[in-house]
Design an enzyme around this catalytic site. Structure first.
Site, PDB file in Angstrom:
ATOM      1  N   HIS A 303      58.767  55.837  38.528  1.00  0.00           N
ATOM      2  CA  HIS A 303      57.363  55.502  38.304  1.00  0.00           C
ATOM      3  C   HIS A 303      56.482  56.555  38.958  1.00  0.00           C
ATOM      4  CE1 HIS A 303      53.577  53.237  38.570  1.00  0.00           C
ATOM      5  NE2 HIS A 303      54.085  52.375  37.725  1.00  0.00           N
ATOM      6  N   HIS A 346      55.006  48.870  47.869  1.00  0.00           N
ATOM      7  CA  HIS A 346      54.784  49.996  48.781  1.00  0.00           C
ATOM      8  C   HIS A 346      53.754  49.676  49.850  1.00  0.00           C
ATOM      9  CE1 HIS A 346      51.460  50.566  45.956  1.00  0.00           C
ATOM     10  NE2 HIS A 346      50.937  51.467  46.725  1.00  0.00           N
ATOM     11  N   GLU A 352      43.345  50.845  49.329  1.00  0.00           N
ATOM     12  CA  GLU A 352      43.143  50.721  47.891  1.00  0.00           C
ATOM     13  C   GLU A 352      42.281  49.496  47.556  1.00  0.00           C
ATOM     14  OE1 GLU A 352      47.023  50.458  46.206  1.00  0.00           O
ATOM     15  OE2 GLU A 352      47.725  52.333  47.090  1.00  0.00           O
ATOM     16  N   HIS A 376      43.800  46.286  49.471  1.00  0.00           N
ATOM     17  CA  HIS A 376      45.030  46.466  50.239  1.00  0.00           C
ATOM     18  C   HIS A 376      44.792  47.647  51.172  1.00  0.00           C
ATOM     19  CE1 HIS A 376      46.790  44.766  46.305  1.00  0.00           C
ATOM     20  NE2 HIS A 376      46.629  43.774  47.168  1.00  0.00           N
ATOM     21  N   HIS A 382      52.071  45.720  49.486  1.00  0.00           N
ATOM     22  CA  HIS A 382      51.617  45.068  48.255  1.00  0.00           C
ATOM     23  C   HIS A 382      52.479  45.555  47.096  1.00  0.00           C
ATOM     24  CE1 HIS A 382      49.311  48.796  48.802  1.00  0.00           C
ATOM     25  NE2 HIS A 382      49.221  48.878  47.496  1.00  0.00           N
TER      26      HIS A 382
END
Length: 446
Positions: A303, A346, A352, A376, A382
């Site tokens: 990803h 992560h 964020e 977060h 999260h």
């Protein structure tokens, strides 16, 4: 009133005229010959106009980063009564974050959509700070706001002396009149209003809701493309600046609302600040249609980091470290093989703040609603909720999948640790059960 553009209808985007490019030196005039030729400040400007410069950077900034625009206006902006504190005061705008007005918390936070006010509220009254870090006084930091409005601004203009606004409409369009001209900004588009520009917000759809990021001491720019090469992500030509548009009729009692150090001040004048007949320069409001973003993605396995979807960045003096990134998660193909395709779990040295413009976010099957938000903070874990994780594990093949066109999420990401305003922590829209979306995650160890 004179207007060279064809912008005559609030609800018809095709009738608005723009100039294309990011960081360009633009020029525009509503009347032929209104721009001086060969110099910026002649003894007598064409048509008896006043020359006025607005500087977005210091005079001695390197040429490649110097930003300024010359405005040629019917009356100069200095012609107003003294500023006084706005009455009533706006209690929910913050530009200097400390323990007196906000608190730091490592807890994952989520909010439901903000309700549209019952009483009349324009863009200024409907704007409130959620979180931020740093100080506009020290020219370093950011603030993240939301807005909910049901009334156009009347006989007044807003000026943010603290920093640049990046506004993300979620519900209802915004017709924004600036000193450089007019911009119609719809959900799915963004607009940047640089520090110091006076602007007014009308609501073509009667109600409006959305998000705004504010940065102190710097400006947004396009991210470097690195190994991607010369093309991709947001293209310079897709950013649109307005054309000159002016109003010269008297406006008795017109109010300038100035945001300065997080506080609002007002001054009266007898004319519209939107009396700029011509202008030229590279310091200018602009908009961008997020549908034009060209995303890049994994084509074999694993990803990609979300930074691959950065639209605009406000860098710090440390290479690769952003004061604030604006990142989107648009419709796109997911094709990675034998890979967990939603974002992985992560913890991040960056903080964020996420918002959802429409549809569903791929990592949150439930609870994250259009108009809602989440935060977060630095090193807070999260990732996908239980429902998303289990559904992904249940997929028996990894055939290509396209995220639907009716989804669009975004993220403001910063290297600074945000402090959250008390009214955001205590808001009735705060989802106190947010943590439960991960409680059901079970061990698959064998």
């Amino acid at each position: 009133m004179n207007n060279k553009s064809t912008a005559v209808c609030m609800l018809c985007p095709a009738e608005f005229e723009y100039q294309s490019g990011f960081g360009n030196d633009f020029s525009s005039e509503s009347i032929d010959g209104a721009l001086p030729r060969g110099q910026n400040s002649p003894l007598k400007c064409p048509y008896g106009l006043y020359a006025e410069q607005i500087s977005g950077t210091s005079f001695t900034s390197p040429r490649k980063s110097n930003q300024r625009t010359w405005l040629y206006r019917v009356k100069p902006s200095v012609t107003h009564e003294p500023f006084t504190p706005r009455v009533p005061a706006h209690e929910k705008l913050v530009s200097e974050f400390d323990g007196t007005n906000s608190a730091a918390t490592p807890t994952q936070l989520r909010w439901k959509p903000t309700e549209i006010p019952d009483s009349p509220a324009d863009f200024i009254d409907g704007l409130f700070t959620v979180c931020g870090a740093g100080s506009s006084y020290l020219r370093h930091g950011f603030a993240i706001h939301e807005y909910a409005a049901n009334k156009s601004m009347e006989n007044c203009a807003f000026c943010n002396a603290d920093g640049d606004f990046l506004i993300v409409p979620q519900l209802g369009g915004l017709l924004i009149t600036t000193e450089c001209g007019r911009l119609l900004v719809l959900p799915g588009e963004i607009v940047v209003i640089p520090q110091g520009f006076r602007f007014s917000v009308d609501l073509p759809d009667v109600v409006a809701r959305g998000y705004a990021a504010e940065i102190f001491g710097t400006h947004f720019q396009l991210p470097e493309l690195g190994p991607i090469g010369a093309n991709g992500l947001a293209a310079s030509r897709d950013f649109l600046a307005p054309v000159a548009w002016f109003k010269s009729d008297p406006c008795p009692g017109f109010t300038i609302v100035q945001k300065f150090g997080g506080n609002l001040f007002t001054a009266k004048q007898d004319f519209s600040p939107f009396n700029v007949v011509a202008w030229h320069g590279n310091y200018v409001p602009y908009k961008y249609d997020l549908r034009k973003f060209c995303p890049y993605n994994t084509v074999l396995f694993d990803h990609s980091d979300p930074s691959i979807n950065t639209v605009l960045t406000a860098p710090t003096d440390k290479p690769g470290i952003a004061l604030l990134d604006f990142v989107i998660f648009p419709p796109r193909w997911l094709v990675a093989e034998h890979t967990f395709r939603p974002p992985y779990y992560h913890r991040n040295c960056m903080s964020e703040f996420m918002g959802l413009i429409k549809g569903e976010y791929e990592a949150k099957a439930d609870g994250f609603l259009p108009g809602g938000a989440s935060l977060h903070s630095c090193m807070t874990p999260h990732g996908p909720d239980t429902k998303t994780f289990e559904a992904t594990l249940g997929v028996e093949n990894d055939a290509p999948k396209r995220l639907p066109d009716d989804t669009l999420a975004f993220m403001f990401e910063s290297c600074l640790i945000p402090r959250v305003c008390s009214w955001a922590l205590e808001a009735p829209t705060r989802d106190h059960d947010y943590y439960r979306c991960w409680i059901g995650l079970k061990s698959h160890f064998s």
